[in-house]
Design an enzyme around this catalytic site. Structure first.
Site, PDB file in Angstrom:
ATOM      1  N   GLY C  30      58.148  30.340 -84.823  1.00  0.00           N
ATOM      2  CA  GLY C  30      58.545  30.432 -83.424  1.00  0.00           C
ATOM      3  C   GLY C  30      58.821  31.839 -82.946  1.00  0.00           C
ATOM      4  O   GLY C  30      58.998  32.072 -81.756  1.00  0.00           O
ATOM      5  N   CYS C 239      43.639   3.907 -69.009  1.00  0.00           N
ATOM      6  CA  CYS C 239      42.411   4.667 -68.815  1.00  0.00           C
ATOM      7  C   CYS C 239      41.326   3.720 -68.279  1.00  0.00           C
ATOM      8  O   CYS C 239      41.128   2.619 -68.795  1.00  0.00           O
ATOM      9  CB  CYS C 239      41.959   5.286 -70.129  1.00  0.00           C
ATOM     10  SG  CYS C 239      40.292   6.002 -70.052  1.00  0.00           S
ATOM     11  N   CYS C 242      38.584   3.537 -71.405  1.00  0.00           N
ATOM     12  CA  CYS C 242      38.877   2.968 -72.728  1.00  0.00           C
ATOM     13  C   CYS C 242      40.127   2.093 -72.715  1.00  0.00           C
ATOM     14  O   CYS C 242      40.521   1.569 -73.743  1.00  0.00           O
ATOM     15  CB  CYS C 242      39.013   4.077 -73.771  1.00  0.00           C
ATOM     16  SG  CYS C 242      40.593   4.943 -73.689  1.00  0.00           S
ATOM     17  N   CYS C 264      41.226   9.212 -69.638  1.00  0.00           N
ATOM     18  CA  CYS C 264      41.812  10.065 -70.686  1.00  0.00           C
ATOM     19  C   CYS C 264      41.422  11.525 -70.473  1.00  0.00           C
ATOM     20  O   CYS C 264      40.261  11.827 -70.180  1.00  0.00           O
ATOM     21  CB  CYS C 264      41.285   9.655 -72.065  1.00  0.00           C
ATOM     22  SG  CYS C 264      41.838   8.046 -72.610  1.00  0.00           S
ATOM     23  N   CYS C 270      38.781   9.295 -76.105  1.00  0.00           N
ATOM     24  CA  CYS C 270      38.320   8.253 -75.193  1.00  0.00           C
ATOM     25  C   CYS C 270      36.967   7.708 -75.666  1.00  0.00           C
ATOM     26  O   CYS C 270      36.748   6.500 -75.709  1.00  0.00           O
ATOM     27  CB  CYS C 270      38.215   8.815 -73.783  1.00  0.00           C
ATOM     28  SG  CYS C 270      38.019   7.586 -72.497  1.00  0.00           S
TER      29      CYS C 270
END
Lengths: 354, 248, 276
Positions: C30, C239, C242, C264, C270
């Protein structure tokens, strides 16, 4: 299907083809050559060379042509290219005192050793469009080899009136390898500005004259001309001349009130730019002096005195990239914003209703 | 709690502090008085670890403050210590709500419960006589006295043991000053705070301080219990200071 | 153009410099490591940081996937994929599972990543504190001292004034309990995927010249309050292609009468679901 609006290979290819066609323009008009650009649009080439951080007029002219005359885009092309070149070594400090001068003026002394040399300049032209065909290549008399031309700052320093910048043999930082670090020393600042955007630096320098930075500058000297570049190859152990480059140098003289340790004296703002570009050299010199405020115990109040602000924003390759990246799709983040906004509005409406 | 000795601070040829010593005990209010340029504000900044010196030592709870790392000094400043600036605007974030300003120190110290931060903040706003209903307003439009009270709440919320105050009533109207001094006196007594108070206002020193140090030209010219110093000043300069306030 | 350039464009000395920065970044999760970012033939802000990271870790046997907004077919993703195909001659793929290196802008793939994968994020602004403290010298100090109260105050202000945290993307995280980090402008929805992820997550910011990293299986917590916990959001729909109700969705405007549909954003995910 709407997914197709996300672009695709064909769209990119088609865009490139169209761009190439526009670059060429009307095919009935003769194509400009790189040599023509180098010879006849020299100042544009010099600007690209400086901002592209690569002293090569030929490549700069090529970049300018490829970029359809967009100097920022051309500088970017040149930077990306020079970045792939191996770094063979560092030159010795250039001696601008030994410059083959084509222009040298001082606003502080009417006459001085070596004299004033006006040289090629737009300064005293009348800015009238020349509708009549321009005269083909007027003859220029060869200038005599100039007598010794000591720098005005050296003249002042000899009298003790100009603060001497402590000489140092330490290897300066290299902005092309290490990037900016803060606090940035003067060599780093001058490097960053040497390849910084002319327009930005001009505005910053200008602001110091308008009260944002407490400047009282005089042009001690501007000189433009060819300077030898020397390197010391390790296998030789002595300096050899590897050629000349044209540079613009400006030394601004500024007053300094003095403090407990130092008597009142002049201090210097310095600007050096590759190629012929005295406007930028002057701007850099103004900003350089402004940024010496902390070192001279002056208050840092104005934008030009703020090294982080100026140096982080003067690079047009960086700034144009980031500004223009806003063109890239942000569907995902925008979608999150949409949902967030709907949520906030629902909350707002519920609160108002209650 | 804190003691200092041999403090020397020079700016060029000018001596801001010339061999200064002091000490302060838990729960004690020490006023440092003197005219501007006497070195009193420099001394405060040195004690708070904000200004390095050429010589001397400042010891807080057995540790040398002057040689602490920045990190340690900043930690002290958000926990054990507090600093009240003369100008509240130097300490407050004017683009953040009053509540955010007060709660910031709690959050800096690790508080992560929004509801409890709000409660604690409201409590402290009440203690400095600010209506908690104004918690979500930006302090930009608060009056000078209110901003100063907000600064006090912001500083005291983490219950520091030692608070440095730099002319806390300077720049305020006389009527507002009196009210603020009263508020500070109440809080200091209630919380048992140790306070190093820098002021040029002898009346403020008399009201708040247990002990007084008089400074001139970077030196301590007189020191003692407040009543003794103000009622029976021994040094000529102190006599002048006291008589000028009486005359005013 | 391929001739005259080194494998993966950057010269080997530059790659070594970047790898050293990457190692340091992984060692201090980080933490932003400054590095000597080079000008790339693509503009700053368009993924130069990610490209330099990818160029430094890619080998000839890697399979590269590039996504922008979750999709493989967005113009900038195509442009970067083509760049590597050209200068490194590596195999490219659109499949998350087949890829060994995935360079991304603004999304984390829906398909869970594995230990043998590297996720390279393009980062426009690595400093999570920059809106609160624009001075790099000062923000560097705040990181060094782990003084992150200011960031918490920002969240506090959002809740006090708007009732909830207003950041919907680029929501700051604390890495391994120590450094405050920008996750890059991924939607808050993706933040939980960073936590304890088996893959190596590398972040490159070219213009700002910073590199940072999240090593595998590292704690990544989104900043929040105990009583206002972090809440990843997605559009509350399935979606249209899908039927997934778990993936992050793009909203498409289908006409000028307010018609819209949701699909998606992760095109590979997807497509996989549509196939099975």
């Amino acid at each position: 299907m709407y997914v197709s609006v996300k672009g695709g290979e064909q769209a990119i290819d088609a865009a490139h083809t169209w761009q190439a066609a526009l670059r060429r323009g009307d095919a009935a008009v003769p194509e400009v050559s790189i040599t023509q650009l180098r010879e006849q649009l020299g100042l544009a080439v010099d600007r690209v060379m400086a901002e592209g951080a690569c002293a090569d007029p030929e490549l700069a002219a090529q970049a300018l042509k490829q970029a359809r005359g967009d100097t920022t885009e051309a500088a970017f092309l040149l930077r990306a290219y020079r970045n792939t070149l191996p770094r063979l070594g560092a030159s010795l400090p250039m001696d601008t005192g030994a410059m083959r001068v084509e222009r040298r003026i001082s606003a502080t002394y009417k006459d001085l050793p070596g004299g004033q040399v006006l040289g090629p300049t737009f300064d005293y032209t009348h800015r009238l469009l020349e509708f009549a065909a321009p005269i083909a290549a007027p003859p220029v008399e060869a200038t005599e080899p100039a007598a010794a031309m000591p720098r005005v700052s050296d003249v002042l320093a000899r009298e003790g009136l100009m603060a001497r910048d402590a000489p140092s043999d330490a290897e300066p930082a290299d902005i092309t390898r290490d990037g900016l670090r803060f606090p940035a020393d003067r060599s780093l600042r001058l490097q960053a500005m040497a390849r910084g955007d002319e327009g930005f630096l001009l505005a910053m320098g200008y602001s110091t004259q308008r009260g944002y930075g407490n400047a009282h500058p005089f042009v001690g000297e501007i000189r433009i001309g060819a300077v030898s570049v020397e390197i010391v190859p390790p296998e030789l152990g002595f300096a050899i001349d590897i050629g000349e480059i044209t540079v613009s140098e400006c030394q601004m003289v500024n007053q300094f009130a003095g403090n407990a340790e130092a008597p009142p004296q002049f201090t210097r703002g310095y600007g050096l730019v590759v190629g012929r570009n005295e406007r930028k050299a002057m701007a850099v010199a103004l900003v350089d002096r402004a940024q010496r405020a902390p070192e001279l115990g002056e208050d840092v109040k104005a934008p030009a005195q703020d090294a982080e602000f100026v140096l982080y924003h003067c690079d047009n390759v960086e700034s144009t990239g980031f500004v223009e990246h806003l063109k890239l799709p942000h569907y995902v983040d925008f979608q999150s914003e949409l949902e967030k906004l709907r949520s906030l509005r629902a909350r707002w409406e519920a609160e108002r209703a209650s | 709690m804190m003691h200092a000795e041999g403090l020397v601070l020079r700016f060029g040829a000018v001596a801001a502090l010339d061999d200064v010593a002091m000490e302060i005990h838990p729960g004690e209010v020490l006023a440092i008085v003197g005219e501007s340029g006497s070195g009193k504000t420099s001394l405060l900044r040195v004690l708070a670890g904000l200004q390095p010196v050429q010589a001397g030592s400042v010891v807080f709870d057995g540790q040398e403050v002057l040689s602490l790392s920045d990190a340690a000094k900043r930690r002290l400043m958000r926990t054990e210590w507090g600093f009240i600036h003369q100008n509240a605007r130097d300490a407050l974030r004017l683009d953040i709500s009053a509540g955010g300003n007060v709660g910031e120190r709690l959050m800096a110290a690790g508080a992560r419960h929004y509801g409890r931060i709000r409660e604690e903040t409201a409590h402290w706003l009440r203690r400095v006589e600010i209506d908690p209903a104004r918690m979500d307003e930006n302090p930009r439009n608060f009056s000078g006295g209110m901003q100063q009270r907000l600064q006090i709440a912001r500083t005291l919320i983490t219950r520091p043991r030692l608070v440095f105050m730099d002319e806390p009533t300077g720049g305020l109207d006389v009527s507002v000053q009196a009210k603020l001094l009263d508020l500070i006196r109440g809080l200091v007594a209630e919380l048992g705070l140790a306070v190093v108070l820098v002021t040029h206002d002898i009346a403020a020193a008399r009201l708040l301080a247990h002990r007084i140090m008089v400074m001139r030209h970077g030196r301590v010219v007189e020191e003692g219990l407040t009543d003794r110093v103000l009622d029976d000043p021994r040094h000529a300069y102190t006599q002048l200071l006291v008589s000028s306030v009486l005359a005013a | 153009m391929t001739t005259g350039y080194n494998f993966a464009y950057l010269d080997e000395a530059t790659k070594r410099m970047i790898r050293r920065a990457l190692l340091k970044a992984i060692a201090v999760p980080g933490h932003q490591v400054p590095f000597g970012a080079r000008e790339m033939p693509l503009p700053y802000g368009w993924g130069t940081g990610g490209i330099q990271v990818t160029a430094s870790v890619i080998g000839s046997d890697d399979r590269l996937k590039v996504i922008d907004q979750g999709a493989d077919d967005t113009t900038n993703a195509i442009s970067i994929r083509r760049f590597f195909a050209r200068v490194a001659g590596v195999e490219t793929t659109e499949s998350t599972t087949e890829a060994t290196i995935i360079q991304t802008r603004h999304r984390i793939p829906e398909t869970p990543l594995r230990e043998d994968q590297v996720l390279v994020y393009q980062v426009p602004m690595p400093e999570p504190l920059f809106k609160l403290e624009p001075r790099v010298r000062e923000s560097t100090k705040l990181h060094a001292l782990a003084e992150y109260g200011l960031m918490q105050v920002k969240l506090y202000e959002d809740i006090a004034k708007q009732g909830e945290v207003a950041t919907s993307y680029n929501h700051p995280v604390i890495v391994d309990g120590r450094y405050l980090m920008s996750p890059s402008p991924i939607p808050a929805f993706d933040n939980p995927k960073m936590d304890m992820n088996p893959a190596i997550q590398l972040f490159g910011a070219g213009r700002e010249k910073r590199i940072y990293a999240v090593p595998p299986y590292t704690r990544v917590e989104s900043l929040d309050f105990e009583d206002h916990p972090f809440r990843p959001i997605r559009a509350p729909h399935a979606c249209a292609l899908c039927r997934s109700t778990e993936s992050y969705l793009d909203e498409l405007i289908t006409d000028d009468r307010g018609g819209r549909r949701f699909i998606c954003s992760d095109t590979d995910y997807c497509a996989q679901r549509q196939r099975t």
